[in-house]
Motif scaffolding. Structure first.
Motif, PDB file in Angstrom:
ATOM      1  N   LEU A 146       0.823  -1.209   0.000  1.00 36.50           N
ATOM      2  CA  LEU A 146       0.000   0.000   0.000  1.00 36.50           C
ATOM      3  C   LEU A 146       0.857   1.259   0.000  1.00 36.50           C
ATOM      4  O   LEU A 146       1.924   1.295   0.618  1.00 36.50           O
ATOM      5  CB  LEU A 146      -0.924   0.011   1.222  1.00 36.50           C
ATOM      6  CG  LEU A 146      -1.813  -1.222   1.418  1.00 36.50           C
ATOM      7  CD1 LEU A 146      -2.763  -0.999   2.587  1.00 36.50           C
ATOM      8  CD2 LEU A 146      -2.586  -1.547   0.148  1.00 36.50           C
TER       9      LEU A 146
ATOM     10  N   PHE B 272      -1.673   6.363   1.770  1.00 34.00           N
ATOM     11  CA  PHE B 272      -2.903   5.684   2.197  1.00 34.00           C
ATOM     12  C   PHE B 272      -2.792   5.249   3.655  1.00 34.00           C
ATOM     13  O   PHE B 272      -3.755   5.359   4.414  1.00 34.00           O
ATOM     14  CB  PHE B 272      -3.162   4.472   1.298  1.00 34.00           C
ATOM     15  CG  PHE B 272      -4.475   3.784   1.539  1.00 34.00           C
ATOM     16  CD1 PHE B 272      -5.633   4.224   0.942  1.00 34.00           C
ATOM     17  CD2 PHE B 272      -4.547   2.670   2.375  1.00 34.00           C
ATOM     18  CE1 PHE B 272      -6.848   3.588   1.159  1.00 34.00           C
ATOM     19  CE2 PHE B 272      -5.749   2.020   2.600  1.00 34.00           C
ATOM     20  CZ  PHE B 272      -6.905   2.488   1.997  1.00 34.00           C
TER      21      PHE B 272
ATOM     22  N   GLU C 267      -3.262   8.358   5.770  1.00 35.96           N
ATOM     23  CA  GLU C 267      -4.641   8.857   5.727  1.00 35.96           C
ATOM     24  C   GLU C 267      -5.558   8.052   6.644  1.00 35.96           C
ATOM     25  O   GLU C 267      -6.450   8.602   7.295  1.00 35.96           O
ATOM     26  CB  GLU C 267      -5.164   8.804   4.288  1.00 35.96           C
ATOM     27  CG  GLU C 267      -6.606   9.277   4.140  1.00 35.96           C
ATOM     28  CD  GLU C 267      -7.128   9.129   2.717  1.00 35.96           C
ATOM     29  OE1 GLU C 267      -8.320   9.401   2.490  1.00 35.96           O
ATOM     30  OE2 GLU C 267      -6.335   8.715   1.834  1.00 35.96           O
ATOM     31  N   HIS C 268      -5.336   6.739   6.715  1.00 34.87           N
ATOM     32  CA  HIS C 268      -6.220   5.871   7.498  1.00 34.87           C
ATOM     33  C   HIS C 268      -5.581   5.400   8.804  1.00 34.87           C
ATOM     34  O   HIS C 268      -6.127   4.511   9.475  1.00 34.87           O
ATOM     35  CB  HIS C 268      -6.641   4.680   6.645  1.00 34.87           C
ATOM     36  CG  HIS C 268      -7.422   5.069   5.425  1.00 34.87           C
ATOM     37  ND1 HIS C 268      -8.758   5.410   5.467  1.00 34.87           N
ATOM     38  CD2 HIS C 268      -7.033   5.215   4.127  1.00 34.87           C
ATOM     39  CE1 HIS C 268      -9.168   5.722   4.251  1.00 34.87           C
ATOM     40  NE2 HIS C 268      -8.150   5.613   3.415  1.00 34.87           N
TER      41      HIS C 268
ATOM     42  N   TYR D  47      -8.228  -3.935   6.697  1.00 33.90           N
ATOM     43  CA  TYR D  47      -8.055  -3.324   5.378  1.00 33.90           C
ATOM     44  C   TYR D  47      -7.472  -4.326   4.383  1.00 33.90           C
ATOM     45  O   TYR D  47      -7.837  -4.320   3.199  1.00 33.90           O
ATOM     46  CB  TYR D  47      -7.154  -2.091   5.486  1.00 33.90           C
ATOM     47  CG  TYR D  47      -7.920  -0.821   5.764  1.00 33.90           C
ATOM     48  CD1 TYR D  47      -8.374  -0.012   4.727  1.00 33.90           C
ATOM     49  CD2 TYR D  47      -8.198  -0.427   7.069  1.00 33.90           C
ATOM     50  CE1 TYR D  47      -9.083   1.162   4.977  1.00 33.90           C
ATOM     51  CE2 TYR D  47      -8.907   0.735   7.337  1.00 33.90           C
ATOM     52  CZ  TYR D  47      -9.351   1.527   6.283  1.00 33.90           C
ATOM     53  OH  TYR D  47     -10.067   2.678   6.529  1.00 33.90           O
TER      54      TYR D  47
ATOM     55  N   LEU E  19      -9.083  -5.036   0.845  1.00 35.36           N
ATOM     56  CA  LEU E  19      -8.283  -4.795  -0.355  1.00 35.36           C
ATOM     57  C   LEU E  19      -8.130  -6.068  -1.181  1.00 35.36           C
ATOM     58  O   LEU E  19      -8.131  -6.018  -2.420  1.00 35.36           O
ATOM     59  CB  LEU E  19      -6.912  -4.251   0.039  1.00 35.36           C
ATOM     60  CG  LEU E  19      -6.940  -2.808   0.566  1.00 35.36           C
ATOM     61  CD1 LEU E  19      -5.707  -2.509   1.403  1.00 35.36           C
ATOM     62  CD2 LEU E  19      -7.050  -1.821  -0.591  1.00 35.36           C
TER      63      LEU E  19
ATOM     64  N   ALA F 160     -13.157   2.756   0.769  1.00 34.39           N
ATOM     65  CA  ALA F 160     -11.771   3.203   0.628  1.00 34.39           C
ATOM     66  C   ALA F 160     -10.943   2.177  -0.142  1.00 34.39           C
ATOM     67  O   ALA F 160     -10.118   2.532  -0.989  1.00 34.39           O
ATOM     68  CB  ALA F 160     -11.160   3.460   2.005  1.00 34.39           C
TER      69      ALA F 160
ATOM     70  N   GLU G  39     -11.842   2.271  -3.931  1.00 32.01           N
ATOM     71  CA  GLU G  39     -11.267   3.441  -4.601  1.00 32.01           C
ATOM     72  C   GLU G  39      -9.763   3.268  -4.822  1.00 32.01           C
ATOM     73  O   GLU G  39      -9.237   3.555  -5.904  1.00 32.01           O
ATOM     74  CB  GLU G  39     -11.542   4.693  -3.764  1.00 32.01           C
ATOM     75  CG  GLU G  39     -11.022   5.981  -4.402  1.00 32.01           C
ATOM     76  CD  GLU G  39     -11.313   7.209  -3.563  1.00 32.01           C
ATOM     77  OE1 GLU G  39     -10.836   8.296  -3.925  1.00 32.01           O
ATOM     78  OE2 GLU G  39     -12.025   7.079  -2.525  1.00 32.01           O
ATOM     79  N   LEU G  40      -9.058   2.772  -3.789  1.00 29.24           N
ATOM     80  CA  LEU G  40      -7.614   2.580  -3.930  1.00 29.24           C
ATOM     81  C   LEU G  40      -7.294   1.531  -4.987  1.00 29.24           C
ATOM     82  O   LEU G  40      -6.386   1.712  -5.809  1.00 29.24           O
ATOM     83  CB  LEU G  40      -7.008   2.169  -2.582  1.00 29.24           C
ATOM     84  CG  LEU G  40      -5.499   1.887  -2.618  1.00 29.24           C
ATOM     85  CD1 LEU G  40      -4.724   3.157  -2.940  1.00 29.24           C
ATOM     86  CD2 LEU G  40      -5.028   1.287  -1.295  1.00 29.24           C
ATOM     87  N   CYS G  41      -8.019   0.421  -4.972  1.00 28.81           N
ATOM     88  CA  CYS G  41      -7.747  -0.645  -5.946  1.00 28.81           C
ATOM     89  C   CYS G  41      -7.991  -0.175  -7.374  1.00 28.81           C
ATOM     90  O   CYS G  41      -7.233  -0.534  -8.293  1.00 28.81           O
ATOM     91  CB  CYS G  41      -8.602  -1.876  -5.627  1.00 28.81           C
ATOM     92  SG  CYS G  41      -8.046  -2.775  -4.160  1.00 28.81           S
TER      93      CYS G  41
ATOM     94  N   THR H  21      -7.584   2.859  -8.462  1.00 34.63           N
ATOM     95  CA  THR H  21      -6.472   3.750  -8.796  1.00 34.63           C
ATOM     96  C   THR H  21      -5.193   2.962  -9.060  1.00 34.63           C
ATOM     97  O   THR H  21      -4.486   3.195 -10.058  1.00 34.63           O
ATOM     98  CB  THR H  21      -6.239   4.753  -7.651  1.00 34.63           C
ATOM     99  OG1 THR H  21      -7.440   5.504  -7.429  1.00 34.63           O
ATOM    100  CG2 THR H  21      -5.105   5.708  -7.996  1.00 34.63           C
ATOM    101  N   LEU H  22      -4.872   2.027  -8.173  1.00 32.47           N
ATOM    102  CA  LEU H  22      -3.635   1.256  -8.326  1.00 32.47           C
ATOM    103  C   LEU H  22      -3.666   0.383  -9.563  1.00 32.47           C
ATOM    104  O   LEU H  22      -2.660   0.242 -10.272  1.00 32.47           O
ATOM    105  CB  LEU H  22      -3.402   0.390  -7.076  1.00 32.47           C
ATOM    106  CG  LEU H  22      -3.122   1.128  -5.762  1.00 32.47           C
ATOM    107  CD1 LEU H  22      -2.913   0.119  -4.633  1.00 32.47           C
ATOM    108  CD2 LEU H  22      -1.916   2.044  -5.890  1.00 32.47           C
TER     109      LEU H  22
END
Length: 737
Positions: free
Chosen positions: A203, A207, A210-211, A241, A245, A700, A703-705, A707-708
């Protein structure tokens, strides 16, 4: 040194690694470290206050021996045995040992001991029979059974340090088995952690900040070895998480693979079937239906395959929306397939579509529209000649909309130009089945997909179990839908209410209306797991209920019987008679749960309603309230009002909001039941992630997955997080619904 992808037999040796693979499916270092402790001892207690343990469950206790009894068996020859009592627990916990010649020297009052074995009960006392044991004496000397001596080796300590290791504030207790005990697993974990290289974090640092998450390396070590509760909680937060994820990476991989495929372009026309259909609709679409249609129209006109789920309240008008979407495809020269789980529902769809289209569904027939299409129905119970005729109609392209059951999936069914697949009641089908139907399209084309459900789905479930699909929701009911009053009847506490229920049905029939009476079982041969787990009286079968009502309660009414074991032609005949008004009361099982539309039916009586799930009851209730008269749903149970089932039934009666009930359903069910089973039959397990309370985590993660994956589909570490949800020999929920 070791990394997460290393095989365990390389790190631990085959003797230690073999049982881990055999009993838990662990092959790699990552598999072992993701086998998290199920709890930690608290003041030497590993069973929580008031926690119940089932017979045969494997458990480990850590406590002080408070009593030792030496006894002799009554049999000849007599054998000496020993019963020890642990602590001052309620309920009382004892352990029984045989061959006590040496044990009675070490298992004495005041000694702190570990016991690990299978739970048994005798007169309310929890007892372990000849469990594994470990005793630590002052000075660090170790004695005990061979299996539990591994803790001494695993600790790496000696002398008084070993005693301190044993008395740590938190001690991990793992999900275990008779062959691989908690301390065997602990020994392997300690051995692996001792040689594990620092774990590279998959990660982004931003990120984590932020979390407020700790690193992957720190989390995987702390979850197994942390003594402080704060460190353990930080590890759990990070690993929660990780689970989210892993789920989302598996899903985003599927979504992006679909985006790379070519879909059939169906530009909307102003002079086709869609326009003609809109012009002849006898009602106005709701605002919600219009909004969803706008989305579908845009996606069907694109070159990327649509993958969308349409969920909504019972009776919210999903079918007409799907018909309009299919007509857009037919206007563009494509065929559409509508897959339904039962023959009753498939026939209902075919009838409804033909009725709403009228002449537009009769191309080439007397009275049909020259610009129309044909509707084909294919089910397993059709004769060979009927199936052959339908298959020819489909292969030749004459049928624009093909409706059917699993029969559509057979290799013999070929489409002329398949462009869209609609799956109704999608929870009855797996991804593999809908993909098999999509594969019948021309080479190089991936049909658009629309799956529908009349069971509202909590957003967290939509983000996980159906996370490869975009979601549209219909909440608004069409104008004119009548209210449904729902009451619970507790038969043993208020028996007179049952008589009143039968009177209400008689009154409705006298006024020209009809009723459903639903039972959970067909006959005595129809056993379910609920018969063992329900704890209440046996369920009334639909056969005995039908006989009782016909002979005693409703002797002057016309009754029909319907259940899943009836031949298809009999089911069709019964439904046709009920729909025509020739049957007053339909006594049935949940075969009428979905899709059956008889506007004149105004009463739904559910016997043994406690045997049904929340969403299932909401589905059944949706069979009434479809006409111009107010309707009544009665939920009857033999269980008391104060029971958990009683509270659930009252909750269903208190609201018609299917989305609220879906949340209640999720709260009551094990999340593995929601997500399904792996191909090996193992239930999917989420150790920390909760589908009920972790919506923010899932959003969350999604959204991250996204983007990555767009920037780096092969990002290191992400495939390993997703492995529990994609490996075919482990949990594969993408292909198992």
């Amino acid at each position: 040194m070791a990394v997460l992808s290393d095989r365990l037999d390389y790190i631990l040796g085959k003797k230690a690694a073999g049982p881990l693979e055999e009993f838990f499916g662990m092959r790699t270092v990552n598999d072992l470290l993701r086998h998290y402790p199920r709890k930690y001892n608290d003041e030497m207690t590993v069973v929580g206050e008031g926690e119940s343990l089932e017979e045969g469950e494997h458990v480990t206790f850590v406590d002080v021996i408070t009593k030792v009894d030496l006894r002799w068996t009554n049999r000849t020859p007599k054998r000496e045995y020993m019963v020890v009592t642990l602590g001052n627990r309620k309920p009382k916990v004892t352990a029984t040992f045989f061959n006590v010649k040496y044990l009675k020297k070490s298992l004495t009052e005041g000694v702190r001991v570990m016991l690990s074995g299978e739970v048994g009960y005798f007169k309310g006392t929890l007892q372990l029979t000849h469990p594994g044991y470990l005793v630590l004496h002052e000075g660090g000397k170790v004695s005990g059974s061979k299996s539990l001596k591994t803790i001494a080796t695993a600790s790496g300590a000696s002398g008084d340090e070993l005693l301190a290791e044993f008395e740590r504030e938190f001690f991990p207790i793992y999900p275990a088995s008779k062959k691989v005990q908690s301390w065997d697993i602990y020994a392997c974990v300690r051995q692996v952690l001792a040689v594990l290289d620092p774990v590279e974090d998959p990660l982004p640092e931003s990120f984590l900040r932020e979390h407020n998450l700790i690193s992957e390396d720190r989390a995987l070590r702390a979850i197994h070895t942390a003594e402080k509760a704060a460190d353990r909680d930080a590890a759990i937060a990070r690993l929660t998480y990780d689970e989210a994820l892993g789920l989302q990476w598996a899903l985003v991989r599927r979504r992006f693979s679909d985006r790379s495929e070519s879909g059939p372009v169906a530009l909307p026309r102003g002079d086709g079937l869609v326009a003609a259909m809109r012009g002849q609709l006898p009602f106005e679409l709701t605002d919600g239906q219009k909004d969803v249609l706008d989305v579908l129209t845009t996606e069907l006109a694109a070159s990327r395959p649509m993958n969308r789920m349409l969920q909504g309240e019972v009776g919210s008008g999903k079918t007409i929306v799907s018909v309009m979407a299919m007509l857009q495809m037919v206007d563009a020269g494509y065929q559409c397939a509508l897959l339904a789980p039962t023959e009753v529902l498939a026939a209902q769809h075919a009838r409804s579509v033909r009725d709403v289209l009228g002449p537009l569904a009769m191309a080439g027939q007397l009275g049909g529209s020259d610009s129309g299409t044909r509707i084909a129905l294919l089910t397993g119970s059709m004769s060979a000649a009927q199936k052959r005729a339908v298959r020819e109609e489909v292969a030749g392209g004459e049928a624009g909309i093909v409706i059917g059951t699993h029969a559509l999936l057979q290799d013999a069914v070929e489409f002329h130009r398949l462009g869209m697949v609609v799956v109704d009641e999608q929870h009855r089908f797996g991804v593999e089945q809908r993909d098999r139907l999509r594969s019948k399209a021309p080479d190089g084309v991936t049909p658009h997909l629309l799956v529908m459900t009349a069971t509202p789905i909590p957003r967290t479930v939509a983000l996980t179990h159906y996370g490869d699909l975009e979601t549209s929701v219909l909440r608004e009911l069409p104008r004119g839908r009548q209210p449904i009053a729902t009451n619970t009847i507790f038969l043993n506490e208020k028996p007179a209410w049952l008589e009143r229920a039968w009177q209400r049905i008689t009154e409705e029939v006298r006024d020209g209306r009809q009723a459903y009476v639903v039972a959970s079982r067909i006959d005595e041969n129809d056993k379910t797991k609920d018969d063992k787990n329900n704890g209440g009286p046996p369920a009334t079968t639909v056969v005995e209920l039908f006989d009782h009502l016909r002979s005693g309660v409703f002797p002057r009414l016309r009754l029909g019987l319907m259940h899943g074991r009836l031949p298809s032609d009999e089911k069709d005949a019964v439904m046709a008679a009920f729909r025509a008004g020739d049957i007053d009361v339909l006594v049935c099982t949940t075969v009428i749960e979905v899709g059956v539309d008889v506007p004149n039916a105004t009463v739904m009586f559910v016997m043994d309603a406690d045997r049904f799930g929340v969403s299932q009851l909401h589905q059944l209730r949706g069979r009434i309230g479809r006409g111009q008269h107010p309707s009544l749903c009665l939920l009857a149970t033999k269980l008391p009002e104060s029971s958990k089932a009683g509270a659930r039934l009252k909750a269903v009666a208190s609201t018609l909001d299917g989305f609220k009930l879906a949340d209640l359903d999720l709260l009551e069910r094990r999340e593995g039941d929601v997500l399904g089973y792996s191909q090996s039959g193992r239930p999917i397990t989420l150790r920390f992630l909760s589908l009920f309370s972790h919506l923010d985590v899932l959003l969350a993660a999604r959204e991250l997955c996204e983007t990555l994956y767009e920037s780096d589909p092969a990002r290191p570490g992400m495939a390993m997080l997703a492995a529990p949800f994609t490996d075919t020999d482990r949990v594969d929920y993408l292909d198992k619904a």
